[in-house]
Design a protein around this motif. Structure first.
Motif, PDB file in Angstrom:
ATOM      1  N   ASP A  20      27.547 -16.855  -2.414  1.00 34.12           N
ATOM      2  CA  ASP A  20      28.266 -15.978  -1.490  1.00 34.12           C
ATOM      3  C   ASP A  20      28.455 -14.640  -2.191  1.00 34.12           C
ATOM      4  OD1 ASP A  20      30.155 -14.602   0.029  1.00 34.12           O
ATOM      5  OD2 ASP A  20      31.103 -16.446   0.724  1.00 34.12           O
ATOM      6  N   THR A  23      32.304 -13.397  -2.522  1.00 33.63           N
ATOM      7  CA  THR A  23      33.218 -14.067  -3.456  1.00 33.63           C
ATOM      8  C   THR A  23      32.569 -14.415  -4.791  1.00 33.63           C
ATOM      9  OG1 THR A  23      32.670 -16.266  -2.604  1.00 33.63           O
ATOM     10  CG2 THR A  23      34.430 -15.057  -1.487  1.00 33.63           C
ATOM     11  N   GLU A  25      30.888 -17.100  -5.226  1.00 35.54           N
ATOM     12  CA  GLU A  25      30.878 -18.565  -5.322  1.00 35.54           C
ATOM     13  C   GLU A  25      29.444 -19.088  -5.253  1.00 35.54           C
ATOM     14  OE1 GLU A  25      32.697 -22.498  -3.012  1.00 35.54           O
ATOM     15  OE2 GLU A  25      33.045 -20.471  -2.241  1.00 35.54           O
TER      16      GLU A  25
END
Length: 345
Positions: A20, A23, A25
């Protein structure tokens, strides 16, 4: 929200690696078993996400993966396998599925993915039929060679003109087999003839279907009319693998794509003889070689060049030279047509 990822394909599992961008992540894992239904279930996690991109190598199995990605609203990228491997560089550690999926994701995220064209569904279907036709032709040739091997092994006299490709030739074959072959040899020949007859039924059906398709598409029809030696099936193969808007920046790249370019390995002053790269679709290369051989006819426009190369080297090299000329000519025609090459007429 923006997600970018890579998929590594295998028969038993799909390995994913995506991040992502908002973020940071990172998600890694596997989808098993590797089939359309399980992939569709896994892709539900991206429902409602507006900006999702995944890349996958253009190896066996990519079709259903790309179709499911597109169906789920995910932007799909198809990576050229050889260029992807070159981007990996020299191996510093063991090559794993996890490392492959990470590499694909990093290339996509950095805008360095070696993109391949994703053909429309109908083009994929025509490619599949052309591949089946090629396989049947190879099987047909193989059974003929088996018959000749049996005859030679048992010292049977020559069959004469026509071989076993005509009804008269096969009648002569049955007669010679009954008179001069052992019981096992007769069974071998009878089985081979039965296989040839079954293959010919399927070959005739496929030839008619492919010919009908080629005669009703603008690209193949234009190629047949413009290039000597290109028939409906060769024209359809050229259109399926070389057609489409902005496919190749130059005709030289099309020759390379077809696997007809000559590669040379050189190291420390030692240079090996050149050989064909043979990278690319075997069906297209086979069609082009057969088309190149038609220049052996004295009525062919390029017969003089063909005869010159044949005299200097051999007939195979002459046919390959003509095949390259056909690719270059076809590339210019298809580039001018663009996506209209797939339009019906």
């Amino acid at each position: 929200m923006s997600i970018v990822g890579g998929l590594d394909l295998h028969r038993k599992q799909l390995t994913f690696d995506y991040v992502d961008r908002a973020t940071g992540e990172l998600q890694r894992g596997q989808i098993a078993p590797a089939d359309r239904r399980h992939l569709a279930v896994w892709l539900r996690r991206f429902h409602g996400v507006s900006d999702v991109e995944f890349a996958v190598e253009g190896c066996t199995g990519w079709r259903y993966v790309v179709e499911e990605l597109q169906k789920a609203g995910v932007k799909a990228h198809l990576a050229e396998p050889a260029d992807t491997a070159a981007a990996r560089g020299r191996k510093k550690r063991a090559k794993t599925d996890r490392a492959d999926s990470k590499l694909i994701r990093e290339l996509l995220d950095g805008g360095r993915i070696p993109e391949c064209w994703i053909p429309p569904v109908e083009v994929l279907e025509w490619r599949a039929l052309l591949g089946l036709y090629h396989d049947l032709r190879r099987e047909h040739t193989g059974w003929i060679q088996r018959i000749h091997a049996v005859l030679f092994h048992q010292g049977v006299e020559a069959l004469g003109n026509g071989g076993i490709s005509t009804e008269e030739g096969r009648a002569r074959l049955r007669q010679v087999a009954a008179e001069q072959l052992s019981a096992a040899g007769q069974l071998q020949v009878a089985t081979a003839v039965a296989m040839l007859e079954a293959l010919e039924v399927h070959l005739d059906d496929l030839r008619q279907q492919l010919g009908h398709t080629a005669r009703h598409l603008r690209g193949p029809k234009t190629l047949v009319e413009a290039i000597y030696g290109v028939g409906p099936i060769t024209g359809l193969a050229l259109c399926c693998w070389l057609g489409g808007g902005n496919r190749f920046g130059s005709s030289r790249k099309a020759v390379r794509f077809a696997g007809l370019d000559v590669t040379v390995y050189s190291s420390d002053g030692k240079r090996s003889p050149g050989h064909l790269s043979r990278q690319g679709p075997p069906v297209l290369r086979w069609c082009l070689y057969e088309a190149g051989k038609t220049s052996a006819r004295t009525s062919a426009p390029a017969h003089a060049y063909y005869a010159q190369v044949k005299e200097r080297v051999d007939g195979k090299r002459a046919a390959l030279s003509q095949a390259r000329r056909i690719v270059r000519h076809a590339c210019h025609i298809l580039t001018a047509l663009g996506d209209d090459a797939f339009a019906t007429v």
